[in-house]
Design an enzyme around this catalytic site. Structure first.
Site, PDB file in Angstrom:
ATOM      1  N   LYS A  46      25.932 -95.308  50.621  1.00 33.44           N
ATOM      2  CA  LYS A  46      26.407 -95.722  49.308  1.00 33.44           C
ATOM      3  C   LYS A  46      27.678 -94.974  48.922  1.00 33.44           C
ATOM      4  O   LYS A  46      28.406 -95.391  48.034  1.00 33.44           O
ATOM      5  CB  LYS A  46      25.336 -95.407  48.243  1.00 33.44           C
ATOM      6  CG  LYS A  46      24.006 -96.058  48.481  1.00 33.44           C
ATOM      7  CD  LYS A  46      23.030 -95.600  47.388  1.00 33.44           C
ATOM      8  CE  LYS A  46      21.627 -95.582  47.890  1.00 33.44           C
ATOM      9  NZ  LYS A  46      20.711 -94.900  46.963  1.00 33.44           N
ATOM     10  N   GLY A  47      27.910 -93.834  49.560  1.00 38.46           N
ATOM     11  CA  GLY A  47      28.934 -92.899  49.088  1.00 38.46           C
ATOM     12  C   GLY A  47      30.344 -93.439  48.994  1.00 38.46           C
ATOM     13  O   GLY A  47      31.161 -92.920  48.246  1.00 38.46           O
ATOM     14  N   ASP A 103      33.284 -92.279  53.074  1.00 34.91           N
ATOM     15  CA  ASP A 103      33.647 -91.280  52.063  1.00 34.91           C
ATOM     16  C   ASP A 103      34.044 -89.944  52.699  1.00 34.91           C
ATOM     17  O   ASP A 103      35.045 -89.356  52.349  1.00 34.91           O
ATOM     18  CB  ASP A 103      32.517 -91.074  51.038  1.00 34.91           C
ATOM     19  CG  ASP A 103      31.152 -90.812  51.679  1.00 34.91           C
ATOM     20  OD1 ASP A 103      31.050 -90.766  52.922  1.00 34.91           O
ATOM     21  OD2 ASP A 103      30.170 -90.650  50.931  1.00 34.91           O
ATOM     22  N   ASP A 106      31.695 -85.346  58.119  1.00 33.51           N
ATOM     23  CA  ASP A 106      31.267 -83.941  58.114  1.00 33.51           C
ATOM     24  C   ASP A 106      31.019 -83.525  59.560  1.00 33.51           C
ATOM     25  O   ASP A 106      31.940 -83.081  60.240  1.00 33.51           O
ATOM     26  CB  ASP A 106      30.018 -83.844  57.227  1.00 33.51           C
ATOM     27  CG  ASP A 106      29.469 -82.439  57.117  1.00 33.51           C
ATOM     28  OD1 ASP A 106      30.151 -81.499  57.555  1.00 33.51           O
ATOM     29  OD2 ASP A 106      28.358 -82.265  56.589  1.00 33.51           O
ATOM     30  N   LYS A 134      35.879 -82.813  56.799  1.00 33.64           N
ATOM     31  CA  LYS A 134      35.641 -81.360  56.883  1.00 33.64           C
ATOM     32  C   LYS A 134      35.877 -80.966  58.331  1.00 33.64           C
ATOM     33  O   LYS A 134      34.950 -81.018  59.138  1.00 33.64           O
ATOM     34  CB  LYS A 134      34.191 -81.027  56.516  1.00 33.64           C
ATOM     35  CG  LYS A 134      33.820 -81.199  55.065  1.00 33.64           C
ATOM     36  CD  LYS A 134      32.364 -80.765  54.873  1.00 33.64           C
ATOM     37  CE  LYS A 134      31.834 -81.181  53.521  1.00 33.64           C
ATOM     38  NZ  LYS A 134      30.374 -80.975  53.412  1.00 33.64           N
ATOM     39  N   VAL A 156      30.635 -81.222  48.459  1.00 28.48           N
ATOM     40  CA  VAL A 156      31.390 -81.844  47.375  1.00 28.48           C
ATOM     41  C   VAL A 156      30.652 -83.053  46.802  1.00 28.48           C
ATOM     42  O   VAL A 156      29.896 -83.713  47.494  1.00 28.48           O
ATOM     43  CB  VAL A 156      32.806 -82.259  47.839  1.00 28.48           C
ATOM     44  CG1 VAL A 156      33.644 -81.039  48.181  1.00 28.48           C
ATOM     45  CG2 VAL A 156      32.757 -83.210  49.034  1.00 28.48           C
ATOM     46  N   ASP A 162      27.341 -87.970  46.373  1.00 30.47           N
ATOM     47  CA  ASP A 162      26.203 -87.522  45.578  1.00 30.47           C
ATOM     48  C   ASP A 162      25.593 -86.231  46.093  1.00 30.47           C
ATOM     49  O   ASP A 162      25.808 -85.816  47.229  1.00 30.47           O
ATOM     50  CB  ASP A 162      25.101 -88.578  45.607  1.00 30.47           C
ATOM     51  CG  ASP A 162      24.382 -88.610  46.961  1.00 30.47           C
ATOM     52  OD1 ASP A 162      25.072 -88.682  47.997  1.00 30.47           O
ATOM     53  OD2 ASP A 162      23.143 -88.523  46.978  1.00 30.47           O
TER      54      ASP A 162
END
Ligand code: IMP
Ligand code: MG
Length: 182
Positions: A46-47, A103, A106, A134, A156, A162
């Site tokens: 969803k991000g 989004d 990572d 990142k 973040v 979220d």
């Protein structure tokens, strides 16, 4: 605008204005690169929903939008190492030029899994647009074609991202303070 109450435990990292400026630059670059091609934005739920809605409006081309739901996180802030498709694409992608809209990358695990899955569906091409990266954590090397910002290794939230489903509606990006993560 005054600081939203929701953000009392969030340390600002990237302002609304800086996000808008960078997303506009990315949109212009994508517009140049996909001129004359059948582009599909593949939005990872969803991000990415906030980034994708802003990015789509900065791309001056006819395009299609589809969504795929992926989950690699529980309520924790560390990847569980397991990626699940929680909602699949609504249409076949064979022969389409896909731009995956993410989004944040990572560890790279989610994107690596998705790219392998997509390639088995024979799209014409696949590229990746990620708002954030990142680099300190990039364990599974993923090539990012359009990158918004490199950020430090911190957790973040905001602008779609979220913690345990909260903070997605913050208009800026910030670092969630350790205390708020319980
Ligand atoms: P990866 O598989 O480790 O690359 O994780 C990618 C996914 O983890 C992203 O799509 C996000 O949903 C989530 N994620 C990673 N880092 C953060 C963060 O700092 N804040 C919120 N979500 C994050
Ligand atoms: Mg995500």
């Amino acid at each position: 605008m005054s600081t939203p109450k929701l953000a009392s435990d969030v340390e600002p990292l990237i302002t609304e204005e800086d996000l808008a400026r960078r997303v506009a630059e990315m949109g212009a670059e994508i517009t140049r690169d996909y001129e004359g091609k059948d582009l599909t934005l593949l939005v990872i739920l969803k991000g990415s929903f906030v980034f994708a809605s802003d990015l789509a409006r900065q791309i001056d081309l006819p395009l299609a939008v589809d969504f795929i739901g992926l989950s690699s996180y529980g309520a924790q802030t560390e990847s569980s190492g397991v990626v699940r498709i929680t909602q699949d694409l609504s249409r076949p992608v064979e022969g389409r030029h896909l731009l995956v809209v993410e989004d944040i990358i990572d560890t790279g695990l989610t994107m690596k899994y998705l790219l392998e899955n997509l390639r088995s569906r024979h799209p014409e091409s696949v590229r990746v647009a990620s708002l954030l990266e990142k680099p300190a954590r990039n364990l599974h090397a993923v090539e990012i074609d359009y990158r918004g910002f490199e950020i430090p290794d911190a957790f973040v939230v905001g602008y779609g991202l979220d913690f345990d489903e909260r903070y997605r509606n913050l208009p800026f990006l910030g670092v969630l303070e350790q205390d708020a993560r319980g």
